[in-house]
Design a protein around this motif. Structure first.
Motif, PDB file in Angstrom:
ATOM      1  N   ARG A 168       0.905  -1.191  -0.164  1.00  0.00           N
ATOM      2  CA  ARG A 168       0.047   0.097  -0.134  1.00  0.00           C
ATOM      3  C   ARG A 168       0.918   1.250  -0.013  1.00  0.00           C
ATOM      4  NH1 ARG A 168      -5.380  -0.736   3.993  1.00  0.00           N
ATOM      5  NH2 ARG A 168      -5.944  -2.395   2.470  1.00  0.00           N
ATOM      6  N   PRO A 171      -7.694   7.590   8.252  1.00  0.00           N
ATOM      7  CA  PRO A 171      -7.831   6.255   8.103  1.00  0.00           C
ATOM      8  C   PRO A 171      -9.210   5.634   7.387  1.00  0.00           C
ATOM      9  CG  PRO A 171      -7.076   6.686  10.192  1.00  0.00           C
ATOM     10  CD  PRO A 171      -7.467   7.871   9.455  1.00  0.00           C
ATOM     11  N   LYS A 172     -10.162   6.227   7.522  1.00  0.00           N
ATOM     12  CA  LYS A 172     -11.504   5.966   6.887  1.00  0.00           C
ATOM     13  C   LYS A 172     -11.466   6.140   5.656  1.00  0.00           C
ATOM     14  CE  LYS A 172     -14.360  10.166   7.320  1.00  0.00           C
ATOM     15  NZ  LYS A 172     -15.622  10.722   7.928  1.00  0.00           N
ATOM     16  N   TYR A 173     -10.949   7.189   4.972  1.00  0.00           N
ATOM     17  CA  TYR A 173     -10.583   7.502   3.508  1.00  0.00           C
ATOM     18  C   TYR A 173      -9.681   6.444   2.985  1.00  0.00           C
ATOM     19  CZ  TYR A 173     -13.216  11.771   4.348  1.00  0.00           C
ATOM     20  OH  TYR A 173     -14.266  12.442   4.895  1.00  0.00           O
ATOM     21  N   ASN A 174      -8.457   6.453   3.439  1.00  0.00           N
ATOM     22  CA  ASN A 174      -7.469   5.529   2.793  1.00  0.00           C
ATOM     23  C   ASN A 174      -7.758   4.095   2.803  1.00  0.00           C
ATOM     24  OD1 ASN A 174      -6.423   4.517   5.239  1.00  0.00           O
ATOM     25  ND2 ASN A 174      -4.938   6.262   5.440  1.00  0.00           N
ATOM     26  N   GLU A 175      -8.462   3.454   3.921  1.00  0.00           N
ATOM     27  CA  GLU A 175      -8.737   2.414   3.552  1.00  0.00           C
ATOM     28  C   GLU A 175      -9.601   1.850   2.447  1.00  0.00           C
ATOM     29  OE1 GLU A 175      -8.371  -1.684   4.646  1.00  0.00           O
ATOM     30  OE2 GLU A 175      -7.656  -0.085   5.699  1.00  0.00           O
ATOM     31  N   GLN A 176     -10.652   2.753   2.312  1.00  0.00           N
ATOM     32  CA  GLN A 176     -11.603   2.638   1.163  1.00  0.00           C
ATOM     33  C   GLN A 176     -10.884   2.772  -0.204  1.00  0.00           C
ATOM     34  OE1 GLN A 176     -14.490   5.756   1.318  1.00  0.00           O
ATOM     35  NE2 GLN A 176     -15.427   4.629   3.203  1.00  0.00           N
ATOM     36  N   TYR A 223      -7.591   2.074  -0.793  1.00  0.00           N
ATOM     37  CA  TYR A 223      -6.753   1.039  -0.904  1.00  0.00           C
ATOM     38  C   TYR A 223      -7.422  -0.435  -1.104  1.00  0.00           C
ATOM     39  CZ  TYR A 223      -2.712   3.536   1.145  1.00  0.00           C
ATOM     40  OH  TYR A 223      -1.601   4.483   1.016  1.00  0.00           O
ATOM     41  N   ASN A 224      -8.594  -0.487  -0.855  1.00  0.00           N
ATOM     42  CA  ASN A 224      -9.378  -1.441  -1.149  1.00  0.00           C
ATOM     43  C   ASN A 224      -9.655  -1.402  -2.743  1.00  0.00           C
ATOM     44  OD1 ASN A 224      -9.347  -2.652   1.429  1.00  0.00           O
ATOM     45  ND2 ASN A 224     -11.161  -1.661   2.041  1.00  0.00           N
ATOM     46  N   GLU A 265      -6.545  -2.118  -4.666  1.00  0.00           N
ATOM     47  CA  GLU A 265      -6.264  -3.626  -4.476  1.00  0.00           C
ATOM     48  C   GLU A 265      -6.850  -4.519  -5.374  1.00  0.00           C
ATOM     49  OE1 GLU A 265      -6.210  -4.173  -0.076  1.00  0.00           O
ATOM     50  OE2 GLU A 265      -4.093  -3.660   0.013  1.00  0.00           O
ATOM     51  N   TRP A 273       0.109   3.819  -3.311  1.00  0.00           N
ATOM     52  CA  TRP A 273      -0.125   5.066  -2.894  1.00  0.00           C
ATOM     53  C   TRP A 273       0.686   6.060  -4.041  1.00  0.00           C
ATOM     54  CZ3 TRP A 273      -3.067   8.534  -0.816  1.00  0.00           C
ATOM     55  CH2 TRP A 273      -2.578   9.898  -0.792  1.00  0.00           C
TER      56      TRP A 273
END
Length: 134
Positions: A4, A43-48, A50-51, A54, A72
C-alpha cells in the motif's frame, strides 16, 4: 508483492504527513494535493481507496516479483494525470522534479541524501493499470 505504501522510513526521507502545500493557490494541483494528503492521513478514507486499488491492481497477480511503485504512488500519479489531463512525459517530469508532489508520494529526501528517480516506463506501466473510471 506490491505494498500500500512503504512503512519503513529511509534516512533523509521527508514524511508525507509533513508535506507543506500552499493553501492560497488557485491552481488545481494545490487543491488535488490537499485532497490527497487528507486521504492519506485519514484512515477511513485511505482504507476505502486502498481496497479499490487492491481490487483493481492486485486481483489476479501473484504475490511475487520485483519491488516497484507502491499503491499510494500509483494512485497519486494517476490522480494528477487525470486532474491535469497531461501526457506521461509531463507526468514523468513532475514525478522527478516537483518537490511537493515527490514528498506527497513519499520519495522526496532532504538535501544531501540521494534522490529517487522514477523512470518513464515505470510510470507508464504502473499508472496505466488504473483506468479513468477507477
Amino acid at each position: 508483492m506490491r505494498k500500500r505504501f512503504e512503512p519503513q522510513i529511509i534516512l533523509g526521507q521527508l514524511l508525507i504527513e509533513d508535506t507543506a502545500i500552499p493553501t492560497k493557490s488557485r491552481d488545481s494541483v494545490a487543491a488535488l494535493l490537499i485532497a490527497l494528503k487528507t486521504i492519506y492521513t485519514m484512515p477511513k478514507y485511505n482504507e476505502q481507496v486502498y481496497n479499490i486499488l487492491e481490487n483493481k491492481i492486485l486481483c489476479k497477480k501473484k504475490n511475487t516479483g520485483r519491488p516497484g511503485m507502491n499503491l499510494w504512488q500509483i494512485f497519486v500519479l494517476a490522480e494528477l494525470r487525470l486532474c491535469l489531463n497531461i501526457s506521461y512525459d509531463r507526468l514523468h517530469w513532475m514525478a522527478n522534479f516537483d518537490m511537493c508532489l515527490r514528498q506527497l508520494m513519499g520519495i522526496e529526501s532532504d538535501f544531501g541524501y540521494p534522490k529517487k528517480v522514477i523512470e518513464y516506463q515505470n510510470i507508464l506501466d504502473n499508472v496505466s493499470l488504473l483506468d479513468d473510471e477507477t
